[in-house]
Motif scaffolding. Structure first.
Motif, PDB file in Angstrom:
ATOM      1  N   PRO A 144     -48.872 -61.869  18.621  1.00 18.08           N
ATOM      2  CA  PRO A 144     -47.886 -61.150  19.682  1.00 18.08           C
ATOM      3  C   PRO A 144     -47.292 -60.114  18.938  1.00 18.08           C
ATOM      4  CG  PRO A 144     -46.834 -62.862  17.948  1.00 18.08           C
ATOM      5  CD  PRO A 144     -48.471 -62.797  17.765  1.00 18.08           C
ATOM      6  N   ARG A 145     -47.089 -59.331  20.119  1.00 15.74           N
ATOM      7  CA  ARG A 145     -46.707 -57.773  19.361  1.00 15.74           C
ATOM      8  C   ARG A 145     -45.047 -57.714  19.401  1.00 15.74           C
ATOM      9  NH1 ARG A 145     -50.848 -56.132  23.966  1.00 15.74           N
ATOM     10  NH2 ARG A 145     -52.373 -55.266  22.812  1.00 15.74           N
ATOM     11  N   PRO A 146     -44.830 -56.904  18.425  1.00 14.27           N
ATOM     12  CA  PRO A 146     -43.405 -56.812  18.207  1.00 14.27           C
ATOM     13  C   PRO A 146     -42.695 -55.985  19.400  1.00 14.27           C
ATOM     14  CG  PRO A 146     -44.530 -54.953  16.803  1.00 14.27           C
ATOM     15  CD  PRO A 146     -45.550 -56.053  17.575  1.00 14.27           C
ATOM     16  N   ALA A 147     -41.483 -56.178  19.556  1.00 12.58           N
ATOM     17  CA  ALA A 147     -40.622 -55.578  20.581  1.00 12.58           C
ATOM     18  C   ALA A 147     -40.652 -54.022  20.283  1.00 12.58           C
ATOM     19  CB  ALA A 147     -39.196 -55.959  20.474  1.00 12.58           C
ATOM     20  N   TYR A 148     -40.541 -53.468  21.524  1.00 12.71           N
ATOM     21  CA  TYR A 148     -40.674 -51.941  21.836  1.00 12.71           C
ATOM     22  C   TYR A 148     -39.669 -51.306  20.838  1.00 12.71           C
ATOM     23  CZ  TYR A 148     -40.418 -47.181  24.055  1.00 12.71           C
ATOM     24  OH  TYR A 148     -40.287 -45.938  24.226  1.00 12.71           O
ATOM     25  N   THR A 149     -38.400 -51.798  21.019  1.00 14.05           N
ATOM     26  CA  THR A 149     -37.307 -51.337  20.252  1.00 14.05           C
ATOM     27  C   THR A 149     -37.447 -51.450  18.567  1.00 14.05           C
ATOM     28  OG1 THR A 149     -36.122 -53.445  20.613  1.00 14.05           O
ATOM     29  CG2 THR A 149     -35.592 -51.641  22.029  1.00 14.05           C
ATOM     30  N   THR A 150     -38.002 -52.528  18.453  1.00 16.73           N
ATOM     31  CA  THR A 150     -38.354 -52.597  16.693  1.00 16.73           C
ATOM     32  C   THR A 150     -39.385 -51.498  16.275  1.00 16.73           C
ATOM     33  OG1 THR A 150     -38.029 -55.133  16.844  1.00 16.73           O
ATOM     34  CG2 THR A 150     -39.500 -54.231  15.172  1.00 16.73           C
ATOM     35  N   GLU A 153     -42.901 -50.906   7.986  1.00 12.95           N
ATOM     36  CA  GLU A 153     -43.575 -49.470   8.088  1.00 12.95           C
ATOM     37  C   GLU A 153     -44.862 -49.366   7.734  1.00 12.95           C
ATOM     38  OE1 GLU A 153     -38.937 -48.099   6.325  1.00 12.95           O
ATOM     39  OE2 GLU A 153     -40.801 -48.229   4.928  1.00 12.95           O
ATOM     40  N   GLU A 154     -45.607 -49.824   6.810  1.00 10.39           N
ATOM     41  CA  GLU A 154     -46.959 -49.607   6.568  1.00 10.39           C
ATOM     42  C   GLU A 154     -47.818 -50.052   7.822  1.00 10.39           C
ATOM     43  OE1 GLU A 154     -50.043 -50.809   3.079  1.00 10.39           O
ATOM     44  OE2 GLU A 154     -48.186 -50.844   2.602  1.00 10.39           O
ATOM     45  N   GLN A 155     -47.383 -51.154   8.467  1.00  9.86           N
ATOM     46  CA  GLN A 155     -48.219 -51.590   9.833  1.00  9.86           C
ATOM     47  C   GLN A 155     -48.132 -50.567  10.584  1.00  9.86           C
ATOM     48  OE1 GLN A 155     -46.065 -55.308  10.126  1.00  9.86           O
ATOM     49  NE2 GLN A 155     -48.090 -56.561  10.124  1.00  9.86           N
ATOM     50  N   VAL A 156     -47.129 -50.015  10.965  1.00 15.96           N
ATOM     51  CA  VAL A 156     -46.790 -49.014  11.915  1.00 15.96           C
ATOM     52  C   VAL A 156     -47.540 -47.622  11.581  1.00 15.96           C
ATOM     53  CG1 VAL A 156     -45.188 -47.253  12.938  1.00 15.96           C
ATOM     54  CG2 VAL A 156     -44.631 -49.803  12.916  1.00 15.96           C
ATOM     55  N   MET A 157     -47.587 -47.324  10.230  1.00 11.40           N
ATOM     56  CA  MET A 157     -48.256 -46.254   9.777  1.00 11.40           C
ATOM     57  C   MET A 157     -49.883 -46.302   9.917  1.00 11.40           C
ATOM     58  SD  MET A 157     -46.363 -43.532   8.964  1.00 11.40           S
ATOM     59  CE  MET A 157     -47.644 -42.604   8.299  1.00 11.40           C
ATOM     60  N   GLN A 158     -50.125 -47.531   9.795  1.00 14.24           N
ATOM     61  CA  GLN A 158     -51.912 -47.988   9.644  1.00 14.24           C
ATOM     62  C   GLN A 158     -52.254 -47.472  11.250  1.00 14.24           C
ATOM     63  OE1 GLN A 158     -53.993 -48.704   7.621  1.00 14.24           O
ATOM     64  NE2 GLN A 158     -52.911 -49.114   5.765  1.00 14.24           N
ATOM     65  N   LYS A 186     -45.013 -47.014  22.802  1.00 13.82           N
ATOM     66  CA  LYS A 186     -45.866 -47.776  23.586  1.00 13.82           C
ATOM     67  C   LYS A 186     -47.220 -47.769  22.888  1.00 13.82           C
ATOM     68  CE  LYS A 186     -47.591 -49.301  27.958  1.00 13.82           C
ATOM     69  NZ  LYS A 186     -48.377 -49.718  27.486  1.00 13.82           N
ATOM     70  N   ASP A 187     -47.674 -46.725  22.546  1.00  8.30           N
ATOM     71  CA  ASP A 187     -49.111 -46.709  21.824  1.00  8.30           C
ATOM     72  C   ASP A 187     -49.021 -47.369  20.803  1.00  8.30           C
ATOM     73  OD1 ASP A 187     -50.037 -44.719  24.079  1.00  8.30           O
ATOM     74  OD2 ASP A 187     -49.649 -42.933  22.962  1.00  8.30           O
ATOM     75  N   VAL A 188     -48.197 -47.213  19.892  1.00 13.71           N
ATOM     76  CA  VAL A 188     -47.842 -48.008  18.698  1.00 13.71           C
ATOM     77  C   VAL A 188     -47.985 -49.387  18.762  1.00 13.71           C
ATOM     78  CG1 VAL A 188     -46.780 -48.368  16.554  1.00 13.71           C
ATOM     79  CG2 VAL A 188     -47.007 -46.017  17.570  1.00 13.71           C
ATOM     80  N   VAL A 189     -46.930 -49.661  19.884  1.00 14.42           N
ATOM     81  CA  VAL A 189     -46.759 -51.274  20.141  1.00 14.42           C
ATOM     82  C   VAL A 189     -48.211 -51.851  20.610  1.00 14.42           C
ATOM     83  CG1 VAL A 189     -45.863 -52.811  21.776  1.00 14.42           C
ATOM     84  CG2 VAL A 189     -44.417 -51.141  20.669  1.00 14.42           C
ATOM     85  N   ASP A 190     -49.020 -51.179  21.587  1.00 14.72           N
ATOM     86  CA  ASP A 190     -50.137 -51.688  22.014  1.00 14.72           C
ATOM     87  C   ASP A 190     -51.200 -51.730  20.907  1.00 14.72           C
ATOM     88  OD1 ASP A 190     -49.027 -51.564  24.583  1.00 14.72           O
ATOM     89  OD2 ASP A 190     -50.063 -49.855  25.084  1.00 14.72           O
ATOM     90  N   GLY A 191     -50.935 -51.018  19.942  1.00 15.33           N
ATOM     91  CA  GLY A 191     -52.015 -51.238  18.501  1.00 15.33           C
ATOM     92  C   GLY A 191     -51.857 -52.277  17.518  1.00 15.33           C
TER      93      GLY A 191
END
Length: 131
Positions: A33-39, A8-13, A24-29
């Motif tokens: 290896p990037r996490p899955a879109y669904t994750t 959660e903290e990684q996504v918030m950052q 998609k913008d968050v995944v691209d950040g």
């Protein structure tokens, strides 16, 4: 305020840096290896339930933006750290930090000067109101 998990903290950052974005913008950040879109979508929904983010529908996608600022969460984390590991004593925490990082007297004096200047600046921005 609630504690965030590492994910959660990684996504918030990333969302704090973006200010707003779709999944998609968050995944691209993320770095490879990037996490899955669904994750990432699931984590954003959890963050919405925890009231850290809000979403609004734009076309057929959700646009997410932070409800809690990075500064607010940093303050919460710092206060929790001092409370949980140093019995609520900032001087104990500062002493631990100085000892662990082998700070010189000059570095400690610099920290004190910066702190004094910041406290003065904050006081000037928010003068006390008497009722």
């Amino acid at each position: 305020m609630k504690q965030l998990t590492k994910a959660e903290e990684q996504v918030m950052q990333i969302l704090w840096d973006l200010n707003e974005g779709v999944v998609k913008d968050v995944v691209d950040g993320f770095d490879e290896p990037r996490p899955a879109y669904t994750t990432v979508a699931t984590v954003l929904k959890v963050l919405e339930k925890k009231e850290f983010v809000k979403s609004r529908k734009v076309g057929n996608v959700n646009l997410f933006s932070p409800l809690v600022s990075k500064k607010e969460y940093t303050g919460f984390q710092f206060t929790s750290l001092v409370k949980n590991y140093f019995n609520g004593s900032f001087p104990k925490m500062a002493t631990f930090f100085a000892r662990e990082n082998n700070l010189s007297v000059e570095e400690l004096e610099q920290i004190l000067k910066i702190t004094e200047a910041e406290l003065k600046r904050t006081k000037e921005q928010k003068p006390w109101k008497r009722f």
